[in-house]
Design an enzyme around this catalytic site. Sequence first.
Site, PDB file in Angstrom:
ATOM      1  N   SER A 207      -0.080  -4.789  -5.734  1.00 39.05           N
ATOM      2  CA  SER A 207      -1.022  -5.210  -4.703  1.00 39.05           C
ATOM      3  C   SER A 207      -2.279  -4.328  -4.751  1.00 39.05           C
ATOM      4  CB  SER A 207      -0.335  -5.169  -3.338  1.00 39.05           C
ATOM      5  OG  SER A 207      -1.083  -5.833  -2.367  1.00 39.05           O
ATOM      6  N   ASP A 301       2.326 -16.276  -2.788  1.00 38.78           N
ATOM      7  CA  ASP A 301       1.539 -15.079  -2.483  1.00 38.78           C
ATOM      8  C   ASP A 301       0.063 -15.435  -2.384  1.00 38.78           C
ATOM      9  OD1 ASP A 301       0.337 -12.578  -2.343  1.00 38.78           O
ATOM     10  OD2 ASP A 301       1.198 -11.814  -4.200  1.00 38.78           O
ATOM     11  N   HIS A 331       4.902 -12.089  -1.939  1.00 40.68           N
ATOM     12  CA  HIS A 331       4.334 -10.752  -1.982  1.00 40.68           C
ATOM     13  C   HIS A 331       5.337  -9.784  -1.357  1.00 40.68           C
ATOM     14  CE1 HIS A 331       0.574  -8.425  -2.465  1.00 40.68           C
ATOM     15  NE2 HIS A 331       1.095  -7.645  -1.529  1.00 40.68           N
TER      16      HIS A 331
END
Length: 359
Positions: A207, A301, A331
């Site tokens: 991320s 995601d 995610h």
Amino acid sequence: MTTTSLPARAARIAHLARTHVEAGVLMGAMALPAPVQRRLAGKPVVVEGQELDVETQLMLRLQAATQKPVETLPIPAGRVALAHGAGIAGGRQPIGETRDLQVAGMAARLYVPRALVGTATRPTGDPTLVFFHGGGWIYGDLDSHDATCRVLAERAGVRVVAVDYRLAPEATFPAAHDDCVAAYRWVVEHASDLGADVDRLAVGGDSAGGCLAATTAIAAAREGLPLAFQLLVYPATDMTRSHDSHRTFAQGFYLSAEFMDLAAESYLPHEADRRDPRASPLFADLPEGLAPAYVCTAGFDPLRDEGEAYAAKLREAGVEVELHRFGALIHSFFNVVGVGRTSRAAVQDIAEALRRGLS
């Protein structure tokens, strides 16, 4: 024992008891047979031809019933809550050795897998990953990703150096980027002290950490620093959030539009910075000599499309790229290594890609 310590002790006991119960519930739910999980999770969720993993769907349902989203809490409380959740999902993972250290003035942690314990004196050193945690530039630390780093080290057979860079809003852009580049320079200079092979170094992260790994790789190529591999796990690459997946998966799949709003406002308070290549590598002019990359995304995601767009950009620039979409996952699956089957198997696949990249 003083009377003033009693409330703190009672709170600590209550916290441990609650954690034990929550962990037991999650582990039990994730160990149920798939048909039972389906009945508890509800009807299958299908978006764009992708069906959400039933374990993940059940976990989302449990979270919605028991936890407030971290972005709805004051940031200090959100940090505690995120670390708490990560600890439950990560469980206790084996590792050969760990050592806390300072890297370029930052707290860091070295993970040595069991297969490499005692090899630090070898002249060539061992393959090593420099890892930057996710958390939207505002959450996360060495403990939030401890379990995942242990799995990566053991499964890939590499040393891992996790770096605790500065967080926003206390330190805004480009603080995190600068910290990560400084940390990587330090690792290159001190590779022998870490038992690392300077010719088999990787950067990686998930991320926001994937973004920081990508921008650190770009900086390394420009500075002529050795770098063998990039491990980019659902990386944030475009802070303008202009891709379709941001709208399709804005709610209901853990990473929400509100979380991303808070991350952008906290780390990038000046909107013009959101197109800066140090925050959005999708806008970077890629240099020659960029390291080969493994890029993975999750099907459900908001960051999916920008991660895949960055993989395409790397490929167009002549960089060797392996792209994999875990189509049934969301995610944050990267932190779910202590419960269930699906996410843990995906992380093991990622670790195998790291092993290949540094072999």
